[in-house]
Design an enzyme around this catalytic site. Structure first.
Site, PDB file in Angstrom:
ATOM      1  CE  LYS A 260      -2.673   0.440   3.602  1.00  0.00           C
ATOM      2  NZ  LYS A 260      -2.298   1.600   4.423  1.00  0.00           N
TER       3      LYS A 260
ATOM      4  NE  ARG B 224       1.352  -6.252  11.344  1.00  0.00           N
ATOM      5  CZ  ARG B 224       2.414  -6.114  10.542  1.00  0.00           C
ATOM      6  NH1 ARG B 224       3.432  -6.972  10.623  1.00  0.00           N
ATOM      7  NH2 ARG B 224       2.464  -5.138   9.668  1.00  0.00           N
TER       8      ARG B 224
END
Length: 215
Positions: free
Chosen positions: A19, A171
């Site tokens: 990202k 996560r």
């Protein structure tokens, strides 16, 4: 390529999806301001604003920053960029944040990076770091000459706690739980565009083509 019209975009992707890299390419190619929620939070806390002070106090106590405080900080920052194209990264994370954002801004598009979790686990779990220099190795794609040791200094490499298998799984599970309802909200609004792939350059080719239809 500079944008001919204002684009208000959001980028959503799991940790390890590329990202950050893709966001930098978007900012470069479309002259968009890349706004990271983490950077905004740190900036606002540094300014000592009312909401920033509240956030700083919560963090100092080891508490989560209240949802309404985060929303206020982000919207205040976005108000200063109302005449600019932006790419918002890391916000919104809840439905309440999402509705507050879309009430204040006409979002142009939501860019969702659909990188398979097994690919992300392979990327992260095989990552080792030489802390003093910041050099990063990957046991498959960029291995050190001598396993476990830095090429330049011969010093031992370490695996960050967040990169260990149990942490990576946790996560990703947290990300999935946090974003599921947000993605569904944008899907129902007709704003969600998912780009599936395993390589950032391949994903970006399709993502860029989509953004070019908006300028």
């Amino acid at each position: 390529m500079a944008s001919k019209k204002i684009i208000k975009a959001i980028i959503i992707g799991p940790p390890g999806s590329g990202k950050g890299t893709i966001s930098s390419w978007i900012a470069r190619d479309f002259a968009m301001l890349h706004l990271s929620s983490g950077d905004i939070l740190r900036s606002q806390m540094g300014h000592g604003s009312g909401a920033g002070a509240t956030a700083r106090l919560a963090i100092s106590r080891g508490e989560l920053v209240p949802d309404d405080v985060i929303t206020k900080l982000i919207l205040e920052e976005l108000h200063q960029t109302r005449d600019m194209s932006f790419l918002l990264d890391g916000f919104p994370r809840t439905v309440a944040q999402t509705t507050a954002l879309t009430s204040a801004h006409d979002i142009s598009t939501v860019l969702h990076l659909g990188v398979p979790f097994e690919v992300i686990r392979e990327r992260i779990e095989n990552r080792w770091v030489h802390l003093p220099s910041g050099r990063v190795y990957h046991t498959i794609f960029n291995p050190p000459r001598l396993t476990g040791f830095d090429d330049e200094t011969g010093e031992p490499l370490i695996q960050r706690e967040d990169d260990k298998p149990h942490s990576v799984c946790a996560r990703l599970e947290t990300y999935e739980a946090q974003t599921e309802l947000v993605l569904e909200y944008f899907r129902q609004q007709g704003l969600l565009h998912t780009f599936v792939g395993t390589e950032s350059k391949v994903i970006y080719k399709d993502l860029k083509a989509h953004l070019e239809t908006l300028v």
